[in-house]
Design a protein around this motif. Structure first.
Motif, PDB file in Angstrom:
ATOM      1  N   PRO A  15      13.456   3.051   8.833  1.00  0.00           N
ATOM      2  CA  PRO A  15      14.560   3.503   9.681  1.00  0.00           C
ATOM      3  C   PRO A  15      15.479   2.367  10.150  1.00  0.00           C
ATOM      4  CG  PRO A  15      12.437   4.241  10.583  1.00  0.00           C
ATOM      5  CD  PRO A  15      12.152   3.543   9.305  1.00  0.00           C
TER       6      PRO A  15
ATOM      7  N   HIS B  51      -0.884  -3.272  10.717  1.00  0.00           N
ATOM      8  CA  HIS B  51      -1.744  -3.423   9.523  1.00  0.00           C
ATOM      9  C   HIS B  51      -2.547  -4.707   9.439  1.00  0.00           C
ATOM     10  CE1 HIS B  51       0.301   0.175   8.639  1.00  0.00           C
ATOM     11  NE2 HIS B  51       1.371  -0.342   8.100  1.00  0.00           N
TER      12      HIS B  51
ATOM     13  N   LEU C 171      -6.360   4.739   4.452  1.00  0.00           N
ATOM     14  CA  LEU C 171      -5.451   4.504   3.317  1.00  0.00           C
ATOM     15  C   LEU C 171      -5.449   5.708   2.387  1.00  0.00           C
ATOM     16  CD1 LEU C 171      -3.692   2.428   1.614  1.00  0.00           C
ATOM     17  CD2 LEU C 171      -5.801   1.979   0.348  1.00  0.00           C
ATOM     18  N   ASN C 172      -4.268   6.158   2.067  1.00  0.00           N
ATOM     19  CA  ASN C 172      -4.133   7.233   1.095  1.00  0.00           C
ATOM     20  C   ASN C 172      -3.905   6.637  -0.277  1.00  0.00           C
ATOM     21  OD1 ASN C 172      -4.263  10.015   1.895  1.00  0.00           O
ATOM     22  ND2 ASN C 172      -2.768   9.435   3.454  1.00  0.00           N
TER      23      ASN C 172
ATOM     24  N   CYS D 122       2.531  11.350   6.311  1.00  0.00           N
ATOM     25  CA  CYS D 122       3.634  10.396   6.411  1.00  0.00           C
ATOM     26  C   CYS D 122       3.218   9.081   5.770  1.00  0.00           C
ATOM     27  CB  CYS D 122       3.986  10.156   7.873  1.00  0.00           C
ATOM     28  SG  CYS D 122       4.678  11.605   8.652  1.00  0.00           S
TER      29      CYS D 122
ATOM     30  N   ILE E 153      -4.996   4.592  10.352  1.00  0.00           N
ATOM     31  CA  ILE E 153      -4.686   5.567   9.305  1.00  0.00           C
ATOM     32  C   ILE E 153      -5.546   5.250   8.080  1.00  0.00           C
ATOM     33  CG2 ILE E 153      -2.810   6.616   7.975  1.00  0.00           C
ATOM     34  CD1 ILE E 153      -0.837   5.091   9.806  1.00  0.00           C
TER      35      ILE E 153
ATOM     36  N   TYR F  58      10.140   9.506  12.842  1.00  0.00           N
ATOM     37  CA  TYR F  58      10.856   8.839  11.751  1.00  0.00           C
ATOM     38  C   TYR F  58       9.823   8.052  10.959  1.00  0.00           C
ATOM     39  CZ  TYR F  58      15.433  10.078  13.678  1.00  0.00           C
ATOM     40  OH  TYR F  58      16.544  10.763  14.102  1.00  0.00           O
TER      41      TYR F  58
ATOM     42  N   PHE G  48       0.822  -1.221   0.000  1.00  0.00           N
ATOM     43  CA  PHE G  48       0.000   0.000   0.000  1.00  0.00           C
ATOM     44  C   PHE G  48       0.848   1.259   0.000  1.00  0.00           C
ATOM     45  CE2 PHE G  48       0.784  -2.086   4.006  1.00  0.00           C
ATOM     46  CZ  PHE G  48       1.580  -1.136   4.626  1.00  0.00           C
ATOM     47  N   CYS G  49       2.190   1.121  -0.113  1.00  0.00           N
ATOM     48  CA  CYS G  49       3.058   2.260   0.156  1.00  0.00           C
ATOM     49  C   CYS G  49       3.732   2.800  -1.114  1.00  0.00           C
ATOM     50  CB  CYS G  49       4.125   1.851   1.160  1.00  0.00           C
ATOM     51  SG  CYS G  49       5.366   3.128   1.445  1.00  0.00           S
TER      52      CYS G  49
ATOM     53  N   GLY H 277      11.293   5.600   3.657  1.00  0.00           N
ATOM     54  CA  GLY H 277      12.293   4.623   4.085  1.00  0.00           C
ATOM     55  C   GLY H 277      11.954   3.893   5.364  1.00  0.00           C
TER      56      GLY H 277
ATOM     57  N   SER I  19       9.172   4.747  13.655  1.00  0.00           N
ATOM     58  CA  SER I  19       8.163   3.836  13.122  1.00  0.00           C
ATOM     59  C   SER I  19       8.842   2.764  12.274  1.00  0.00           C
ATOM     60  CB  SER I  19       7.161   4.619  12.268  1.00  0.00           C
ATOM     61  OG  SER I  19       6.272   3.738  11.628  1.00  0.00           O
ATOM     62  N   THR I  20       8.515   1.515  12.557  1.00  0.00           N
ATOM     63  CA  THR I  20       9.167   0.429  11.823  1.00  0.00           C
ATOM     64  C   THR I  20       8.160  -0.610  11.342  1.00  0.00           C
ATOM     65  OG1 THR I  20      10.784  -1.374  11.962  1.00  0.00           O
ATOM     66  CG2 THR I  20       9.633  -0.798  14.001  1.00  0.00           C
ATOM     67  N   CYS I  21       8.526  -1.266  10.252  1.00  0.00           N
ATOM     68  CA  CYS I  21       7.692  -2.360   9.762  1.00  0.00           C
ATOM     69  C   CYS I  21       7.960  -3.633  10.570  1.00  0.00           C
ATOM     70  CB  CYS I  21       7.978  -2.601   8.277  1.00  0.00           C
ATOM     71  SG  CYS I  21       9.673  -3.057   7.941  1.00  0.00           S
TER      72      CYS I  21
ATOM     73  N   GLU J 191       0.406   1.062  14.261  1.00  0.00           N
ATOM     74  CA  GLU J 191      -0.234   1.756  13.151  1.00  0.00           C
ATOM     75  C   GLU J 191      -1.008   0.753  12.310  1.00  0.00           C
ATOM     76  OE1 GLU J 191       3.764   3.239  12.588  1.00  0.00           O
ATOM     77  OE2 GLU J 191       2.840   5.074  11.799  1.00  0.00           O
TER      78      GLU J 191
ATOM     79  N   VAL K 115      -3.141   0.831   8.780  1.00  0.00           N
ATOM     80  CA  VAL K 115      -3.714   1.444   7.588  1.00  0.00           C
ATOM     81  C   VAL K 115      -4.966   0.655   7.210  1.00  0.00           C
ATOM     82  CG1 VAL K 115      -3.368   1.914   5.136  1.00  0.00           C
ATOM     83  CG2 VAL K 115      -1.488   2.243   6.720  1.00  0.00           C
TER      84      VAL K 115
HETATM   85  N1  SAH Z   1       8.992   2.395   7.076  1.00  0.00           N
HETATM   86  C1  SAH Z   1       8.382   2.767   8.295  1.00  0.00           C
HETATM   87  C2  SAH Z   1       8.144   4.242   8.420  1.00  0.00           C
HETATM   88  C3  SAH Z   1       7.592   4.999   7.223  1.00  0.00           C
HETATM   89  S1  SAH Z   1       5.954   4.743   6.757  1.00  0.00           S
HETATM   90  C4  SAH Z   1       7.124   1.994   8.538  1.00  0.00           C
HETATM   91  O1  SAH Z   1       6.656   1.335   7.628  1.00  0.00           O
HETATM   92  O2  SAH Z   1       6.645   2.023   9.666  1.00  0.00           O
HETATM   93  C5  SAH Z   1       4.981   5.580   7.959  1.00  0.00           C
HETATM   94  C6  SAH Z   1       3.553   4.997   8.091  1.00  0.00           C
HETATM   95  O3  SAH Z   1       2.748   5.289   6.941  1.00  0.00           O
HETATM   96  C7  SAH Z   1       3.561   3.498   8.224  1.00  0.00           C
HETATM   97  O4  SAH Z   1       2.712   3.067   9.242  1.00  0.00           O
HETATM   98  C8  SAH Z   1       3.063   3.059   6.872  1.00  0.00           C
HETATM   99  O5  SAH Z   1       2.528   1.793   6.931  1.00  0.00           O
HETATM  100  C9  SAH Z   1       2.048   4.134   6.545  1.00  0.00           C
HETATM  101  N2  SAH Z   1       1.666   4.160   5.122  1.00  0.00           N
HETATM  102  C10 SAH Z   1       2.365   3.710   4.068  1.00  0.00           C
HETATM  103  N3  SAH Z   1       1.670   3.866   2.919  1.00  0.00           N
HETATM  104  C11 SAH Z   1       0.498   4.421   3.248  1.00  0.00           C
HETATM  105  C12 SAH Z   1      -0.663   4.825   2.509  1.00  0.00           C
HETATM  106  N4  SAH Z   1      -0.736   4.660   1.190  1.00  0.00           N
HETATM  107  N5  SAH Z   1      -1.690   5.372   3.186  1.00  0.00           N
HETATM  108  C13 SAH Z   1      -1.625   5.528   4.523  1.00  0.00           C
HETATM  109  N6  SAH Z   1      -0.560   5.188   5.267  1.00  0.00           N
HETATM  110  C14 SAH Z   1       0.490   4.619   4.658  1.00  0.00           C
END
Ligand code: SAH
Ligand code: SF4
Length: 341
Positions: free
Chosen positions: A160, A215, A288-289, A334, A286, A154, A117-118, A158, A190-192, A255, A257
């Motif tokens: 972190p 997620h 979804l964007n 973000c 969050i 953060y 989704f990123c 990327g 923030s980390t995956c 977090e 999404v």
């Molecule tokens: N790589 C790190 C930090 C950057 S992303 C991580 O994944 O945590 C920051 C946040 O934005 C994360 O929770 C990520 O899942 C979320 N994110 C990524 N793509 C997105 C989208 N299309 N819409 C909403 N949130 C999103």
């Protein structure tokens, strides 16, 4: 030539010692660079001219070159910063009340984690940012907005913990009491979910805030959304988080999404409840964007359904927030940063 922004105070002290300079000079330099935001060694007026000349031969202070600024109606400002090698990164200023202004920084150009989704993930990893390139984003925005303090998240481009050493060093520089002096509790990483790196972080940076991009509370589904889950499965990450040293009364942020018909069902909320029941947690939903993701086949859950999902979990005693997508109108929220796809 050495970039001062790439050095912790002690590293700076070690180099100064090699040139026969007194140790306390490192504090004078840190204070001018990070409290007064000088970009020019000649402006460090507490140093005599001969000392400044010596330093000028060996050091410089890098600054961000901003090539584009985008303003959103809600006050969020996105800066596109051009690096020495012409790569571009994005940093975001999010104004908030009560001294809670927030700066969102990038840690890599692109990202190799490939979350479905990123937008950043779609770029792949171009390269890691240096310590100085992370620090300069904070310095740039603090100077621009005349900030004395800020929350640092953060959460830009990327992962972190995939750029571990430079990220840890950048935090050490930001929290230095002779420099910007940001409290650890105002820093969120923030980390995956790279488990071995979280383990190391317990030693290197205890008491900062961690946010896990969760997620999904179901392993299979999480692997579908986030390939990294195959390598570092949920169970291990969650176990590792249990013993992360936290500031008192703080909660770990998870977090989430929200994606229509993917992770927003009744089973999903039950699984979440089960997974998080034993944690002092805050679930941050969050929406979804969709920018840059037109062909992903993923759609945002409706606001109504998000509220219902959140309401259910709150009724069961969970702490849940729904992120109002500040800055989403300029693609600065973000997690949606991508400079080229
Ligand atoms: N790589 C790190 C930090 C950057 S992303 C991580 O994944 O945590 C920051 C946040 O934005 C994360 O929770 C990520 O899942 C979320 N994110 C990524 N793509 C997105 C989208 N299309 N819409 C909403 N949130 C999103
Ligand atoms: Fe990387 Fe985070 Fe995007 Fe996943 S969500 S691809 S880890 S930046």
């Amino acid at each position: 030539m050495i970039d001062i922004l790439s050095l912790t105070k002690n590293e700076l002290g070690d180099i100064l010692a090699e040139y026969g300079l007194e140790d306390y000079r490192k504090r004078q330099i840190f204070s001018f660079v990070y409290k007064h935001f000088v970009d020019d060694i000649d402006k460090i007026t507490t140093l005599k001219k001969d000392v400044r000349d010596l330093l000028k031969d060996r050091f410089f202070i890098s600054t961000g070159r901003c090539t584009k600024t985008t303003y959103a109606e809600d006050g969020t400002v996105k800066y596109l910063l051009k690096l020495q090698d012409s790569n571009k990164i994005e940093s975001v200023f999010i104004p908030m009340k009560n001294d809670r202004n927030t700066i969102c920084v990038s840690t890599q150009v692109g990202c190799r984690m490939g979350c479905r989704f990123c937008a950043t993930g779609k770029m792949g990893l171009v390269r890691n940012l240096d310590t100085s390139e992370i620090v300069l984003q904070v310095r740039y925005i603090m100077k621009k907005h005349s900030l004395k303090n800020a929350n640092i998240v953060y959460m830009g481009m990327g992962e972190p913990l995939d750029n571990y050493d430079n990220v840890v060093k950048s935090v050490k520089i930001l929290i230095d009491e002779d420099g910007i002096n940001i409290s650890r509790r105002k820093i969120t990483l923030s980390t995956c979910g790279i488990t071995p790196a979280i383990e190391k972080l317990k030693e290197d940076l205890p008491y900062i805030n961690l946010a896990l991009s969760l997620h999904s509370a179901a392993d299979e589904k999480r692997s579908y959304l986030m390939p990294v889950n195959r390598k570092y499965p949920l169970k291990e990450v969650m176990e590792s988080l249990k013993t992360f040293p936290m500031p008192r009364r703080k909660r770990i942020t998870f977090e989430y999404v929200m994606i229509e018909n993917v992770n927003d069902t009744k089973e999903d909320r039950k699984a979440l409840l089960r997974l998080l029941s034993t944690y002092k947690s805050k679930l941050n939903i969050i929406p979804l964007n969709k920018h840059n993701l037109m062909n992903s086949g993923l759609n945002p859950t409706s606001n109504e359904k998000i509220e219902e999902f959140a309401g259910y979990l709150r009724n069961k005693g969970m702490f849940v927030t729904v992120r109002n997508s500040k800055g989403s109108s300029i693609k600065a929220a973000c997690g949606m940063l991508a400079t080229k796809v």
